[in-house]
Design a protein around this motif. Structure first.
Motif, PDB file in Angstrom:
ATOM      1  N   VAL A   9       0.837  -1.204   0.000  1.00  0.00           N
ATOM      2  CA  VAL A   9       0.000   0.000   0.000  1.00  0.00           C
ATOM      3  C   VAL A   9       0.870   1.251   0.000  1.00  0.00           C
ATOM      4  O   VAL A   9       0.631   2.203  -0.752  1.00  0.00           O
ATOM      5  N   LYS A  10       1.887   1.240   0.830  1.00  0.00           N
ATOM      6  CA  LYS A  10       2.775   2.403   0.963  1.00  0.00           C
ATOM      7  C   LYS A  10       3.489   2.706  -0.347  1.00  0.00           C
ATOM      8  O   LYS A  10       3.778   3.864  -0.665  1.00  0.00           O
ATOM      9  N   GLY A  11       3.759   1.674  -1.123  1.00  0.00           N
ATOM     10  CA  GLY A  11       4.520   1.838  -2.355  1.00  0.00           C
ATOM     11  C   GLY A  11       3.718   2.309  -3.552  1.00  0.00           C
ATOM     12  O   GLY A  11       4.297   2.583  -4.617  1.00  0.00           O
ATOM     13  N   LEU A  12       2.406   2.426  -3.423  1.00  0.00           N
ATOM     14  CA  LEU A  12       1.570   2.822  -4.545  1.00  0.00           C
ATOM     15  C   LEU A  12       1.526   4.344  -4.697  1.00  0.00           C
ATOM     16  O   LEU A  12       1.115   5.054  -3.790  1.00  0.00           O
ATOM     17  N   SER A  13       1.948   4.833  -5.862  1.00  0.00           N
ATOM     18  CA  SER A  13       1.791   6.261  -6.166  1.00  0.00           C
ATOM     19  C   SER A  13       0.381   6.518  -6.674  1.00  0.00           C
ATOM     20  O   SER A  13      -0.377   5.578  -6.968  1.00  0.00           O
ATOM     21  N   ASP A  14       0.020   7.789  -6.791  1.00  0.00           N
ATOM     22  CA  ASP A  14      -1.295   8.123  -7.353  1.00  0.00           C
ATOM     23  C   ASP A  14      -1.466   7.504  -8.733  1.00  0.00           C
ATOM     24  O   ASP A  14      -2.520   6.938  -9.052  1.00  0.00           O
ATOM     25  N   ASN A  15      -0.420   7.619  -9.569  1.00  0.00           N
ATOM     26  CA  ASN A  15      -0.508   7.055 -10.920  1.00  0.00           C
ATOM     27  C   ASN A  15      -0.652   5.547 -10.885  1.00  0.00           C
ATOM     28  O   ASN A  15      -1.389   4.972 -11.705  1.00  0.00           O
ATOM     29  N   ASP A  16       0.036   4.898  -9.939  1.00  0.00           N
ATOM     30  CA  ASP A  16      -0.100   3.442  -9.801  1.00  0.00           C
ATOM     31  C   ASP A  16      -1.550   3.063  -9.522  1.00  0.00           C
ATOM     32  O   ASP A  16      -2.084   2.124 -10.112  1.00  0.00           O
ATOM     33  N   VAL A  17      -2.160   3.788  -8.598  1.00  0.00           N
ATOM     34  CA  VAL A  17      -3.552   3.498  -8.224  1.00  0.00           C
ATOM     35  C   VAL A  17      -4.471   3.687  -9.432  1.00  0.00           C
ATOM     36  O   VAL A  17      -5.337   2.848  -9.711  1.00  0.00           O
ATOM     37  N   LEU A  18      -4.277   4.781 -10.164  1.00  0.00           N
ATOM     38  CA  LEU A  18      -5.143   5.063 -11.314  1.00  0.00           C
ATOM     39  C   LEU A  18      -4.930   4.048 -12.445  1.00  0.00           C
ATOM     40  O   LEU A  18      -5.867   3.731 -13.185  1.00  0.00           O
ATOM     41  N   GLU A  19      -3.726   3.519 -12.560  1.00  0.00           N
ATOM     42  CA  GLU A  19      -3.460   2.494 -13.580  1.00  0.00           C
ATOM     43  C   GLU A  19      -4.008   1.140 -13.152  1.00  0.00           C
ATOM     44  O   GLU A  19      -4.585   0.404 -13.960  1.00  0.00           O
ATOM     45  N   LEU A  20      -3.837   0.806 -11.869  1.00  0.00           N
ATOM     46  CA  LEU A  20      -4.332  -0.478 -11.362  1.00  0.00           C
ATOM     47  C   LEU A  20      -5.846  -0.544 -11.349  1.00  0.00           C
ATOM     48  O   LEU A  20      -6.444  -1.603 -11.565  1.00  0.00           O
ATOM     49  N   PHE A  21      -6.473   0.609 -11.088  1.00  0.00           N
ATOM     50  CA  PHE A  21      -7.933   0.667 -10.922  1.00  0.00           C
ATOM     51  C   PHE A  21      -8.497   1.750 -11.847  1.00  0.00           C
ATOM     52  O   PHE A  21      -8.809   2.856 -11.402  1.00  0.00           O
ATOM     53  N   PRO A  22      -8.637   1.435 -13.138  1.00  0.00           N
ATOM     54  CA  PRO A  22      -9.086   2.454 -14.098  1.00  0.00           C
ATOM     55  C   PRO A  22     -10.486   2.982 -13.829  1.00  0.00           C
ATOM     56  O   PRO A  22     -10.853   4.037 -14.370  1.00  0.00           O
ATOM     57  N   GLU A  23     -11.259   2.297 -12.967  1.00  0.00           N
ATOM     58  CA  GLU A  23     -12.593   2.801 -12.626  1.00  0.00           C
ATOM     59  C   GLU A  23     -12.534   3.979 -11.656  1.00  0.00           C
ATOM     60  O   GLU A  23     -13.536   4.683 -11.478  1.00  0.00           O
ATOM     61  N   MET A  84     -12.514  -7.627  -2.186  1.00  0.00           N
ATOM     62  CA  MET A  84     -11.213  -8.075  -1.681  1.00  0.00           C
ATOM     63  C   MET A  84     -10.181  -8.198  -2.787  1.00  0.00           C
ATOM     64  O   MET A  84      -8.986  -8.002  -2.565  1.00  0.00           O
ATOM     65  N   SER A  85     -10.629  -8.486  -4.015  1.00  0.00           N
ATOM     66  CA  SER A  85      -9.678  -8.583  -5.131  1.00  0.00           C
ATOM     67  C   SER A  85      -8.968  -7.258  -5.370  1.00  0.00           C
ATOM     68  O   SER A  85      -7.796  -7.237  -5.784  1.00  0.00           O
ATOM     69  N   ASN A  86      -9.650  -6.152  -5.105  1.00  0.00           N
ATOM     70  CA  ASN A  86      -9.028  -4.825  -5.226  1.00  0.00           C
ATOM     71  C   ASN A  86      -8.250  -4.466  -3.969  1.00  0.00           C
ATOM     72  O   ASN A  86      -7.160  -3.882  -4.037  1.00  0.00           O
ATOM     73  N   ILE A  87      -8.816  -4.793  -2.817  1.00  0.00           N
ATOM     74  CA  ILE A  87      -8.140  -4.510  -1.542  1.00  0.00           C
ATOM     75  C   ILE A  87      -6.781  -5.208  -1.482  1.00  0.00           C
ATOM     76  O   ILE A  87      -5.786  -4.629  -1.024  1.00  0.00           O
ATOM     77  N   GLU A  88      -6.721  -6.437  -1.961  1.00  0.00           N
ATOM     78  CA  GLU A  88      -5.463  -7.181  -1.930  1.00  0.00           C
ATOM     79  C   GLU A  88      -4.375  -6.510  -2.759  1.00  0.00           C
ATOM     80  O   GLU A  88      -3.186  -6.706  -2.507  1.00  0.00           O
ATOM     81  N   LYS A  89      -4.779  -5.696  -3.737  1.00  0.00           N
ATOM     82  CA  LYS A  89      -3.806  -4.949  -4.542  1.00  0.00           C
ATOM     83  C   LYS A  89      -3.472  -3.604  -3.914  1.00  0.00           C
ATOM     84  O   LYS A  89      -2.658  -2.861  -4.464  1.00  0.00           O
ATOM     85  N   GLY A  90      -4.155  -3.259  -2.805  1.00  0.00           N
ATOM     86  CA  GLY A  90      -3.814  -2.042  -2.073  1.00  0.00           C
ATOM     87  C   GLY A  90      -4.809  -0.917  -2.142  1.00  0.00           C
ATOM     88  O   GLY A  90      -4.542   0.172  -1.615  1.00  0.00           O
ATOM     89  N   LEU A  91      -5.990  -1.130  -2.755  1.00  0.00           N
ATOM     90  CA  LEU A  91      -6.961  -0.044  -2.864  1.00  0.00           C
ATOM     91  C   LEU A  91      -7.453   0.369  -1.478  1.00  0.00           C
ATOM     92  O   LEU A  91      -7.908  -0.462  -0.694  1.00  0.00           O
ATOM     93  N   LEU A  92      -7.379   1.672  -1.194  1.00  0.00           N
ATOM     94  CA  LEU A  92      -7.626   2.227   0.141  1.00  0.00           C
ATOM     95  C   LEU A  92      -8.630   3.366   0.036  1.00  0.00           C
ATOM     96  O   LEU A  92      -8.611   4.152  -0.914  1.00  0.00           O
TER      97      LEU A  92
END
Length: 277
Positions: A9-23, A84-92
């Motif tokens: 979670v700590k390692g995710l940048s804003d761009n990482d989050v937007l790329e991982l979760f395009p919704e 949980m599939s999104n939470i496991e990738k770090g969505l907060l």
């Protein structure tokens, strides 16, 4: 020592989050509405099979997607944020938990309705929900004070929705106190879970005041006022089940704070985020 999950979670940048979760809708493009548009297809999603129509509709609410430091990245639906599939990738996302006390120092508990998609039938604190990605609940300027006020605005709204407490009464018959923020992750019933930075809010009724409580049966199965001793007795009853965030807060803070209810000045407004990952 941080867990492996915390490091993800700590390692995710804003761009990482937007790329991982395009919704997720970036903050500058957010619709500034309580909910995203829904369609007939939403109710047909297999994750909603057998669930209540009103609770499915609420899964379109726009939660505040966060980075590690509780800074808003954008808007993500309640459904997106609780899989949980999104939470496991770090969505907060951001949340709040209200602990409402009457003049006698008793705490109002609720048992979540059977219709709830996440954590149904579990006992918990007075009200637990999410500030939405709208101006009056987001904390637009990014300061902690504005984020706290946003959480309070959301709490006033949800106390009415879940427990039928009129907003005019909440705003005039007592006072909110911001205690701190906790960061935790907890699976629920498959495929759902929670991963939140949770704003802990105490609310104390003023002397001689009462609130009108008329629970929404689609949200709340039962409610009761308890003393600290009665709550401890409930925890010792193996037949009663509690939400994970409520147990975390009780084990870490609640009973010590409860003892200071008449003067919370030494424990409120803690700026730190307390990690429980």
């Amino acid at each position: 020592m941080s867990s492996a999950y915390a490091e993800i979670v700590k390692g995710l940048s804003d761009n990482d989050v937007l790329e991982l979760f395009p919704e997720v809708i970036p903050l500058k493009k957010r619709p500034n509405t309580h909910s995203s548009d829904s369609s007939a297809e939403d109710a047909k999603d297999k994750v909603f099979f057998g669930h209540d129509d009103e609770q499915i509709r609420l899964m379109n609410e726009n939660c505040i997607v966060l980075d590690w430091n509780d800074e808003a990245i954008g808007a993500g639906t309640k459904k997106l944020c609780h899989l949980m599939s999104n939470i496991e990738k770090g969505l907060l996302h951001r949340a709040f938990s209200v602990f409402l006390f009457n003049e006698r120092g008793e705490l109002l508990l609720q048992q979540r309705a059977s219709e709830k998609i996440t954590f149904p039938d579990l006992w918990t604190n007075t009200c637990c929900s999410h500030p939405l990605c709208v101006d009056d609940e987001l904390g637009v300027d990014g300061s902690l004070a504005e984020k706290v006020q946003g959480a309070i605005n959301a709490a006033v709204r949800k106390l009415e929705h879940e427990l039928g407490i009129p907003q005019s009464e909440t705003r005039t018959r007592g006072r909110f106190h911001f205690l701190n923020r906790i960061h935790y992750m907890a699976p629920s019933n498959e495929p759902w879970g929670e991963h939140e930075i949770d704003y802990i809010l105490f609310y104390r009724l003023c002397k001689g005041q009462e609130l009108s409580v008329a629970p929404n049966v689609n949200e709340v199965r039962d409610s009761k006022w308890v003393s600290a001793e009665q709550l401890k007795q409930m925890f010792s009853d193996p037949n009663l089940k509690f939400t994970p965030w409520f147990k975390l807060i009780c084990e870490s803070y609640l009973f010590q704070w409860w003892e200071q209810l008449s003067d919370l000045s030494k424990v409120e407004n803690d700026p730190r985020i307390h990690r429980m990952l």
